[in-house]
Design a protein around this motif. Structure first.
Motif, PDB file in Angstrom:
ATOM      1  N   VAL A   1      -4.004   7.256  -6.005  1.00  0.00           N
ATOM      2  CA  VAL A   1      -4.936   6.584  -5.099  1.00  0.00           C
ATOM      3  C   VAL A   1      -5.422   7.580  -4.055  1.00  0.00           C
ATOM      4  CG1 VAL A   1      -5.325   4.596  -3.603  1.00  0.00           C
ATOM      5  CG2 VAL A   1      -3.567   4.480  -5.388  1.00  0.00           C
TER       6      VAL A   1
ATOM      7  N   ALA B   1       2.368   2.234  -3.435  1.00  0.00           N
ATOM      8  CA  ALA B   1       1.470   2.585  -4.546  1.00  0.00           C
ATOM      9  C   ALA B   1       1.719   4.007  -5.052  1.00  0.00           C
ATOM     10  CB  ALA B   1       0.016   2.409  -4.117  1.00  0.00           C
TER      11      ALA B   1
ATOM     12  N   VAL C   1       0.839  -1.199   0.000  1.00  0.00           N
ATOM     13  CA  VAL C   1       0.000   0.000   0.000  1.00  0.00           C
ATOM     14  C   VAL C   1       0.881   1.259   0.000  1.00  0.00           C
ATOM     15  CG1 VAL C   1      -1.701   1.325   1.312  1.00  0.00           C
ATOM     16  CG2 VAL C   1      -1.958  -1.156   1.083  1.00  0.00           C
ATOM     17  N   LYS C   2       1.918   1.247   0.799  1.00  0.00           N
ATOM     18  CA  LYS C   2       2.808   2.407   0.866  1.00  0.00           C
ATOM     19  C   LYS C   2       3.555   2.644  -0.442  1.00  0.00           C
ATOM     20  CE  LYS C   2       3.546   1.935   5.851  1.00  0.00           C
ATOM     21  NZ  LYS C   2       4.466   1.536   6.930  1.00  0.00           N
TER      22      LYS C   2
ATOM     23  N   SER D   1      -1.182   3.362   4.547  1.00  0.00           N
ATOM     24  CA  SER D   1       0.042   3.976   4.037  1.00  0.00           C
ATOM     25  C   SER D   1       0.696   4.889   5.070  1.00  0.00           C
ATOM     26  CB  SER D   1      -0.255   4.781   2.763  1.00  0.00           C
ATOM     27  OG  SER D   1      -1.188   5.826   3.027  1.00  0.00           O
TER      28      SER D   1
ATOM     29  N   ARG E   1      -9.062  -2.740  -5.163  1.00  0.00           N
ATOM     30  CA  ARG E   1      -7.676  -2.845  -4.710  1.00  0.00           C
ATOM     31  C   ARG E   1      -7.602  -3.954  -3.661  1.00  0.00           C
ATOM     32  NH1 ARG E   1      -4.172   0.949  -5.996  1.00  0.00           N
ATOM     33  NH2 ARG E   1      -2.967   0.598  -4.082  1.00  0.00           N
TER      34      ARG E   1
ATOM     35  N   GLU F   1      -8.918  -0.554   0.765  1.00  0.00           N
ATOM     36  CA  GLU F   1      -7.861  -1.542   0.534  1.00  0.00           C
ATOM     37  C   GLU F   1      -8.330  -2.853   1.171  1.00  0.00           C
ATOM     38  OE1 GLU F   1      -5.088  -1.244  -1.145  1.00  0.00           O
ATOM     39  OE2 GLU F   1      -4.605   0.905  -1.250  1.00  0.00           O
TER      40      GLU F   1
ATOM     41  N   GLU G   1      -9.720   5.532  -0.483  1.00  0.00           N
ATOM     42  CA  GLU G   1      -9.933   4.349  -1.316  1.00  0.00           C
ATOM     43  C   GLU G   1      -9.824   3.086  -0.451  1.00  0.00           C
ATOM     44  OE1 GLU G   1     -10.607   2.337  -4.986  1.00  0.00           O
ATOM     45  OE2 GLU G   1     -10.635   4.483  -4.544  1.00  0.00           O
TER      46      GLU G   1
ATOM     47  N   GLU H   1      -6.941   8.825  -0.556  1.00  0.00           N
ATOM     48  CA  GLU H   1      -6.708   8.342   0.811  1.00  0.00           C
ATOM     49  C   GLU H   1      -7.883   7.532   1.351  1.00  0.00           C
ATOM     50  OE1 GLU H   1      -5.522  11.229   3.634  1.00  0.00           O
ATOM     51  OE2 GLU H   1      -3.457  11.339   2.852  1.00  0.00           O
TER      52      GLU H   1
ATOM     53  N   ARG I   1      -8.492   1.470   4.747  1.00  0.00           N
ATOM     54  CA  ARG I   1      -8.443   2.587   3.807  1.00  0.00           C
ATOM     55  C   ARG I   1      -6.995   2.864   3.430  1.00  0.00           C
ATOM     56  NH1 ARG I   1     -13.508   3.574   1.695  1.00  0.00           N
ATOM     57  NH2 ARG I   1     -14.976   2.887   3.293  1.00  0.00           N
ATOM     58  N   HIS I   2      -6.816   3.358   2.220  1.00  0.00           N
ATOM     59  CA  HIS I   2      -5.459   3.577   1.724  1.00  0.00           C
ATOM     60  C   HIS I   2      -4.666   4.512   2.630  1.00  0.00           C
ATOM     61  CE1 HIS I   2      -2.239   3.854  -1.228  1.00  0.00           C
ATOM     62  NE2 HIS I   2      -2.214   5.159  -0.962  1.00  0.00           N
TER      63      HIS I   2
END
Length: 462
Positions: free
Chosen positions: A302, A295, A292-293, A346, A390, A308, A306, A304, A341-342
């Motif tokens: 992406v 991406a 994730v980090k 991350s 994702r 996961e 979004e 924030e 969540r992204h």
């Protein structure tokens, strides 16, 4: 006569049938359980085992190949469903697995040219993903039989490739509907045992490799198999892509036992009330958070918020009531998904939050049969819809030691799960080098692989 592609010589393609020296059933049919049905349209699974062995072409063709073909034939007498086909109704009826006398398995015998570097293919560092496809055969094309009302779909193909003077690669391609990793790995190990020491039933019994085929042990009171079939038959069967043209790289990352323990200690320190903490928990959480980090840093756009997703399958042979034999041949997997969540994953605490989520789902759902199967009727719709999201998953299991597969030339020095190229999963297996360690296989776009590697190793240093 041998045929030559740009860099590969195909010495011959043949069919291997179960040994005629043993009593083989004239026909064997197996219904599809709901565990099987969910894999009906899934892409083929591809695996490679690389063995370092100095072998000439003549020795390969005159000694090694005949032994492998003969031992495969002997092994297949205990694995008739693999030899058979998926019988797919063109109009009405239910699909099933069926073996009839005369069925056989596709076997390709090949030789790699000097253009292929065995040492390059078997290292851990990033390598071009497309470079592995010459060593795994495609499944034979399905055939329609209008007179019978069925499409006949082959289930497995095997390829043996010689790298003169350096090694041998054995490639397996199988339709997932025939069995999960536990089943297919069991077949591969059975073949290797017969090839190495000879015999048949006594070898399989001694090594707990006798398959169990009685599908009636899978209880289905709510009719899930019919539910899934009614949902899937609306989509005409097509030959799922076996190769995935891409610009990806493949790499293997190893975590030693002491590194895994450090990750556990970090999680326990930051999340002392975590519900479940295992090697699987921390490894999958760590890799998920690193991905994730990586991406945005690799150029992905992406948001924030979004979602996961992380999903994995659970072998439920021992979890069913009553438990079924460990040697049950087929699919026997339940599914679980965790969501975040992204922006959360991350962030600085992404790993710890991921570990907490994975630990919680294992504690509350995986270890609770009632919760594990509560949404089973909706698996196909619920989880199928996530394939365009994702989502990150796991192929294989640390329970399976592919490096213990010896055909008589010693253990392999590299295992590759080729099919992760197409499904956004990591492969997970025991380490060949470190006792208690685990290997992680990834297939990522070139830029993302570079970024991921930096994040992965920098995190371990910290």
């Amino acid at each position: 006569m041998a045929t030559t592609t740009k860099t590969l010589t195909i010495h011959h393609r043949c069919r291997v049938a179960p040994s005629a020296t043993t009593t083989v059933a004239a026909e064997q049919s197996l219904p599809l359980t709901f565990f099987d049905m969910i894999w009906l349209h899934f892409h083929p699974i591809k695996r490679l085992l690389f063995y370092p062995i100095s072998c000439s072409t003549s020795n390969f063709l005159e000694t090694i190949v005949p032994n492998l073909a003969q031992s495969l034939s002997i092994t297949l007498t205990n694995y008739l469903p693999i030899v058979g086909n998926l019988i797919y109704p063109l109009e009405s009826g239910m699909p099933e697995i069926r073996y009839i006398s005369g069925d056989s398995v596709s076997l390709t015998i090949a030789e790699a040219s000097e253009a292929f570097d065995f040492n390059y293919l078997t290292r851990n560092q990033a390598r071009e993903a497309n470079g592995f496809y010459p060593f795994v055969s495609e499944l034979p094309e399905p055939k329609n039989e209008p007179e019978s009302g069925f499409r006949i779909i082959p289930l497995i193909a095997i390829q043996i490739t010689l790298f003169p003077g350096t090694g041998i690669c054995i490639g397996f391609t199988n339709h997932h509907i025939i069995g999960d990793a536990s089943s297919i790995v069991g077949f591969i190990k059975a073949w290797s045992k017969v090839a190495k020491v000879g015999g048949q039933n006594e070898v399989l019994v001694k090594n707990d490799l006798v398959p169990f085929y009685d599908k009636s042990v899978i209880k289905d009171p709510s009719g899930r198999a019919n539910i899934f079939w009614n949902q899937m038959k609306l989509t005409p069967y097509w030959s799922s892509p076996s190769s995935f043209p891409n610009n990806k790289l493949r790499a293997t990352y190893t975590l030693r036992k002491d590194q895994i323990q450090i990750l556990k200690n970090l999680v326990m320190d930051r999340k002392p009330g975590i519900d479940h903490l295992s090697s699987f928990t921390v490894i999958t959480a760590y890799v998920w958070s690193c991905l994730v980090k990586s991406a945005v840093k690799s150029g992905e756009n992406v948001d924030e918020n979004e979602p996961e997703y992380f999903g994995f399958a659970v072998d439920v042979r021992r979890r069913l009531e009553p438990p079924i034999p460990a040697g049950y041949f087929g699919n026997c997997l339940a599914f679980v998904i965790v969501e975040s969540r992204h922006g959360i994953l991350s962030g600085e605490d992404g790993f710890f939050i991921a570990a907490e989520l994975v630990g919680e789902i294992i504690s509350k759902k995986v270890n609770n049969n009632e919760e594990l199967f509560r949404d089973a009727d909706d698996w196909l719709v619920k989880y199928g819809s996530l394939l365009t999201k994702r989502i990150f998953g796991v192929a294989g299991s640390p329970r399976f030691d592919m490096y213990d597969t010896d055909f008589g030339w010693g253990k392999p020095n590299k295992y590759e799960s080729v099919s992760i190229d197409g499904d956004g999963s990591m492969s997970l297996s025991k380490s060949k080098e470190f006792e208690g360690g685990l290997e992680i296989g990834l297939s990522l776009p070139i830029k993302k692989m570079d970024v991921f590697a930096d994040i992965f190793y920098d995190g371990l240093k910290i």
